[in-house]
Design an enzyme around this catalytic site. Structure first.
Site, PDB file in Angstrom:
ATOM      1  N   ASP A  15      -6.955  20.061   4.742  1.00 43.50           N
ATOM      2  CA  ASP A  15      -6.153  19.727   5.352  1.00 43.50           C
ATOM      3  C   ASP A  15      -4.560  19.615   3.888  1.00 43.50           C
ATOM      4  O   ASP A  15      -3.726  19.491   4.214  1.00 43.50           O
ATOM      5  CB  ASP A  15      -6.087  18.420   5.903  1.00 43.50           C
ATOM      6  N   ASP A  30      -2.155  -6.722   2.953  1.00 42.03           N
ATOM      7  CA  ASP A  30      -2.082  -5.873   2.021  1.00 42.03           C
ATOM      8  C   ASP A  30      -0.899  -4.736   2.071  1.00 42.03           C
ATOM      9  O   ASP A  30      -0.547  -4.127   1.141  1.00 42.03           O
ATOM     10  CB  ASP A  30      -3.596  -4.846   1.712  1.00 42.03           C
ATOM     11  N   ALA A  69      -5.578  -5.567   6.241  1.00 39.50           N
ATOM     12  CA  ALA A  69      -5.498  -6.835   5.855  1.00 39.50           C
ATOM     13  C   ALA A  69      -4.714  -8.028   6.364  1.00 39.50           C
ATOM     14  O   ALA A  69      -4.192  -8.611   5.176  1.00 39.50           O
ATOM     15  CB  ALA A  69      -6.469  -6.477   4.559  1.00 39.50           C
TER      16      ALA A  69
END
Length: 264
Positions: A45, A150, A185
């Site tokens: 990929d 995050d 997060a």
């Protein structure tokens, strides 16, 4: 018909690339790395992502097909022992074109004037170089949330099986012209709140990220990782362009999902 071949660069992939090039030229197809009608990606990929970005300026003229030489590729549906069959199909059979949506990323900067535009086949992520990412998130021009955490990930339907899936996002069939918004997060407490769930945005909706503070950002577009300074905004939407895959046989999306994540 003109063709080009990209390789992962390992010995196995390079050998297959050389064989396929010779076979296709024996069928009087023209090798043209600059203006190919079809690009064959040999590797995985990541190799196809490289090919997509290399030919992103001629997506309306070039179709892609993948041969995987390692683990099963999500985009690469042909195996090394099938290359003779693939060569005959490319040389002799009109192929069906399947189009998948792409993600448009526009980064605008402080002090006006310039902007950067990118296309992503899988996803784009935004993180702060240092500390917590703080972004005002707008959807259709309206403030939706102030994100603290995050980072953020915006993905295409085909990219929904990649980083987005690891973040708990949904797997989306590529027949949907949509992008998915997922948080990394996020900070949620009595003071700071975010939606905390992935969002699916249709083609006519735009997601705009606006930095709350003057920070430096690490922005990825598929496999490309870029450091950006003085960012004013990052705009995400379904791109007008689409990627075109050459299909010589059925390759159902849910079978790919099954084979990639469930089958032994």
């Amino acid at each position: 018909m003109k063709f080009a071949i990209t390789s992962k660069g390992d010995t196995k992939s390079n050998t297959l690339m050389s064989k396929m090039r010779t076979y296709l030229q024996d069928f009087n197809l023209e090798y043209d790395e600059d203006q190919p009608d079809i690009v064959i990606s040999v590797g995985g990929d990541g190799t196809l992502l490289y090919a997509f970005h290399r030919y992103k300026n001629r997506l309306d003229k070039t179709a892609f097909v993948g041969v995987h030489t390692g683990h099963l590729g999500f985009y690469a549906d042909w195996t090394p022992d099938e290359i003779e069959k693939l060569v005959i199909a490319v040389a002799k059979t009109p192929f069906q074109v399947v189009e998948y949506p792409l993600l448009e990323v526009i980064i605008r900067y402080q002090h006006g004037g310039r902007e950067s535009r990118f296309l992503a086949l899988n996803e784009s992520t935004v993180k702060c170089v240092e500390g917590t990412l703080v972004m005002d998130v707008e959807i259709r021009g309206q403030h939706f949330e102030t994100f603290r955490g995050d980072g953020l990930c915006l993905s295409t339907p085909t990219g929904s099986t990649a980083y987005n899936k690891a973040l708990g996002g949904a797997i989306i069939h590529p027949s949907f012209d949509a992008i998915q918004f997922a948080e990394m997060a996020s900070i949620n407490n009595r003071v700071f709140r975010t939606i905390g769930s992935p969002l699916l945005l249709p083609a006519h909706h735009t997601c705009m990220l606006r930095p709350v503070n003057n920070a430096n950002f690490q922005i990825t577009v598929d496999h490309l990782s870029l450091l950006h300074q003085d960012v004013k905004s990052i705009q995400y939407r379904v791109a007008d362009e689409k990627i075109r895959f050459a299909r010589f046989r059925p390759f159902p999306f849910w079978k790919r999902v099954h084979d990639s994540f469930i089958a032994n």
